[in-house]
Design a protein around this motif. Structure first.
Motif, short mmCIF file in Angstrom:
data_model
loop_
_atom_site.label_atom_id
_atom_site.label_comp_id
_atom_site.label_asym_id
_atom_site.label_seq_id
_atom_site.Cartn_x
_atom_site.Cartn_y
_atom_site.Cartn_z
N TYR A 1 0.84 -1.20 0.00
CA TYR A 1 0.00 0.00 0.00
C TYR A 1 0.87 1.25 0.00
CZ TYR A 1 -4.09 -2.84 1.37
OH TYR A 1 -5.10 -3.75 1.42
N GLU A 2 0.28 2.29 -0.56
CA GLU A 2 0.98 3.58 -0.59
C GLU A 2 1.38 4.04 0.82
OE1 GLU A 2 -1.35 6.90 -2.06
OE2 GLU A 2 0.19 8.32 -1.38
N LYS A 3 0.48 3.88 1.79
CA LYS A 3 0.73 4.40 3.15
C LYS A 3 2.04 3.85 3.74
CE LYS A 3 -1.98 0.87 5.60
NZ LYS A 3 -3.00 0.61 6.63
N LEU B 1 6.29 9.91 -5.24
CA LEU B 1 7.55 9.17 -5.42
C LEU B 1 7.60 8.30 -6.67
CD1 LEU B 1 7.88 7.85 -1.76
CD2 LEU B 1 9.15 9.76 -2.73
N GLY B 2 6.45 7.93 -7.18
CA GLY B 2 6.41 7.04 -8.33
C GLY B 2 5.05 6.38 -8.39
N PHE B 3 4.84 5.54 -9.40
CA PHE B 3 3.52 4.95 -9.63
C PHE B 3 3.45 3.50 -9.14
CE2 PHE B 3 3.37 8.63 -12.24
CZ PHE B 3 2.04 8.96 -12.36
N LEU B 4 2.49 3.28 -8.24
CA LEU B 4 2.27 1.91 -7.76
C LEU B 4 1.60 1.05 -8.83
CD1 LEU B 4 1.24 2.59 -4.09
CD2 LEU B 4 3.02 1.02 -4.84
N THR B 5 1.06 1.71 -9.83
CA THR B 5 0.41 0.97 -10.91
C THR B 5 1.42 0.53 -11.98
OG1 THR B 5 -0.22 3.21 -11.63
CG2 THR B 5 -1.96 1.82 -10.73
N ASN B 6 2.68 0.89 -11.76
CA ASN B 6 3.75 0.44 -12.65
C ASN B 6 4.57 -0.58 -11.86
OD1 ASN B 6 6.73 0.62 -13.48
ND2 ASN B 6 5.75 1.68 -15.20
N SER B 7 4.63 -1.81 -12.34
CA SER B 7 5.21 -2.88 -11.51
C SER B 7 6.69 -2.64 -11.21
CB SER B 7 5.00 -4.25 -12.14
OG SER B 7 5.46 -4.23 -13.47
N GLU B 8 7.41 -2.06 -12.16
CA GLU B 8 8.83 -1.80 -11.91
C GLU B 8 9.01 -0.76 -10.80
OE1 GLU B 8 12.65 0.39 -13.29
OE2 GLU B 8 11.21 0.16 -14.95
N GLU B 9 8.19 0.28 -10.88
CA GLU B 9 8.29 1.32 -9.84
C GLU B 9 7.80 0.82 -8.49
OE1 GLU B 9 6.73 5.20 -11.15
OE2 GLU B 9 8.85 5.70 -11.27
N GLU B 10 6.80 -0.03 -8.52
CA GLU B 10 6.31 -0.59 -7.26
C GLU B 10 7.46 -1.35 -6.57
OE1 GLU B 10 3.14 -3.46 -7.52
OE2 GLU B 10 2.94 -3.57 -5.34
N ARG B 11 8.16 -2.12 -7.36
CA ARG B 11 9.28 -2.90 -6.82
C ARG B 11 10.35 -1.97 -6.24
NH1 ARG B 11 11.33 -5.60 -11.36
NH2 ARG B 11 9.19 -6.03 -11.92
N PHE B 12 10.65 -0.92 -7.01
CA PHE B 12 11.66 0.05 -6.57
C PHE B 12 11.25 0.72 -5.26
CE2 PHE B 12 13.50 4.38 -6.65
CZ PHE B 12 14.84 4.06 -6.77
N MET B 13 10.01 1.16 -5.20
CA MET B 13 9.55 1.91 -4.01
C MET B 13 9.39 1.00 -2.79
SD MET B 13 6.86 4.75 -5.41
CE MET B 13 5.79 3.66 -6.31
N LYS B 14 9.21 -0.28 -3.06
CA LYS B 14 9.05 -1.23 -1.95
C LYS B 14 10.41 -1.63 -1.38
CE LYS B 14 6.84 -5.65 -0.96
NZ LYS B 14 6.32 -6.89 -1.55
#
Ligand SMILES: [Zn+2]
Length: 365
Positions: A34-36, A203-216
């Protein structure tokens, strides 16, 4: 070996770090996070960097745990603590566009694209989870475009500094190899009531799987926090310089001439639109001080409510913005006295200097 303790170096700057959403409000949803949660991790990493490396900066968080907190309450925390800066941290999402990625930083303003408007709607929808949100936000409907008209007439004393920080953050993000989506404006409720420069970082898009991985990832979060930190340090450095301008006597003004009447003849008529500075009123090689009271994307009429009844407001144009000033004098003491007086009406007003009709910056590049 112990170093002497420098007690005199008290904290002179307070930054509020706001991790978006929390508790029952998850924010945007990625496939695995989640974003939070991302917001909170990056917020704490940023706060730690500041606390560890900036002795004179006080860090305040709106939340340090996974709990719900209203948008206005976040601004209130900053206001009550007389913060100098407010940084809200978020992550983006966009429906049916998983290819879209990148960072963007918002300042308060009227959204000038549908895309920016959508970000405001999504982020502002957090109020729907607050009790009594209709009363609290005076009937503001985050999903109705009409509600956003309030942002058009908003006084924007801090726009210049907010955009300054936002630009620095976007510049620093380039080092994280993210797509740079730029500095944007939108009607974001969390920024609306803050009485200091404030930005909202996506910070980036959670709907983009690459960015989700990066932000996680811890690595991604560290890089993002470090980028915001670097931007903060640069901003604070400039802030300190500006404080020094107001605090030290102007050495450059050698034997100031007898104060010529400081009012520009053209601006004495209240009905006339504010006039730009003319070089005739500024003596050569002498600094002419003014107080910048607000910045606007649009030219304001002379009787604009934003001037709060003050007459003889002037303006100059810079970077496509209209910057409004009040008062002028070649004597720094005089302008400081005026500055003190008008601060009750224009919080965040600051002294600037002109030379030969041009704005002088202490930190000119
Ligand atoms: Zn958010």
């Amino acid at each position: 070996m112990s170093l002497p303790v420098l007690r005199a170096e008290e904290k002179n700057f307070t930054v509020v770090i706001d991790a978006g959403h929390g508790g029952k409000d998850s924010g945007a949803k990625g496939r695995t996070i989640y974003e939070k949660a991302i917001n909170l991790s990056v917020a704490i990493k940023l706060g730690n960097l500041i606390a560890e490396n900036q002795d004179r900066v006080k860090v305040i968080y709106t939340r340090k745990t996974d709990r719900f907190i209203g948008l206005d309450e976040r601004a209130n925390i900053a206001n009550h603590n007389k913060a100098d800066l407010f940084i809200s941290i978020h992550a983006n999402a966009i429906k049916n566009a998983s290819h879209i990625s990148g960072t963007e930083t918002f300042t308060l303003g009227l959204a000038n694209s549908k895309e920016n408007q959508e970000v405001a709607k999504r982020e502002n929808s957090a109020i729907l989870l607050e009790d009594n949100y209709l009363q609290k936000y005076e009937g503001f409907d985050p999903n109705s475009t009409e509600s956003y008209i309030i942002f058009e007439f908003m006084q924007n004393t801090h726009m210049e500094q907010s955009i300054n920080l936002a630009s620095r953050i976007q510049k620093a993000f380039k080092g994280t190899k993210r797509n740079d989506r730029g500095v944007k404006q939108a009607g974001l409720l969390v920024l609306r009531k803050t009485s200091m420069p404030s930005v909202l970082v996506e910070l980036g898009f959670l709907t983009n799987s690459e960015e989700e991985r990066f932000m996680k990832s811890a690595d991604g979060q560290n890089k993002l926090a470090k980028a915001i930190y670097d931007a903060f340090v640069a901003y604070k450095h400039e802030y300190d310089k500006r404080q020094n301008v107001a605090a030290t006597p102007a050495r450059k003004v050698t034997s100031p001439p007898k104060d010529s009447p400081t009012k520009a003849p053209a601006s004495t008529t209240a009905s006339a639109a504010p006039k730009t500075t003319t070089t005739t009123q500024a003596k050569k090689n002498v600094l002419l001080y003014k107080i910048q009271i607000l910045t606007s994307e649009k030219k304001l009429p002379a009787n604009s409510k934003q001037f709060k009844g003050y007459k003889n407001v002037s303006f100059y144009e810079e970077n496509g913005l209209y910057k409004y000033t009040y008062g002028e004098s070649t004597d720094l003491t005089t302008i400081k006295a005026t500055h003190k007086k008008i601060q009750k009406d224009f919080k965040g007003a600051f002294i600037i200097a002109f030379k030969d009709g041009k704005r002088v910056r202490q930190n000119s590049k």
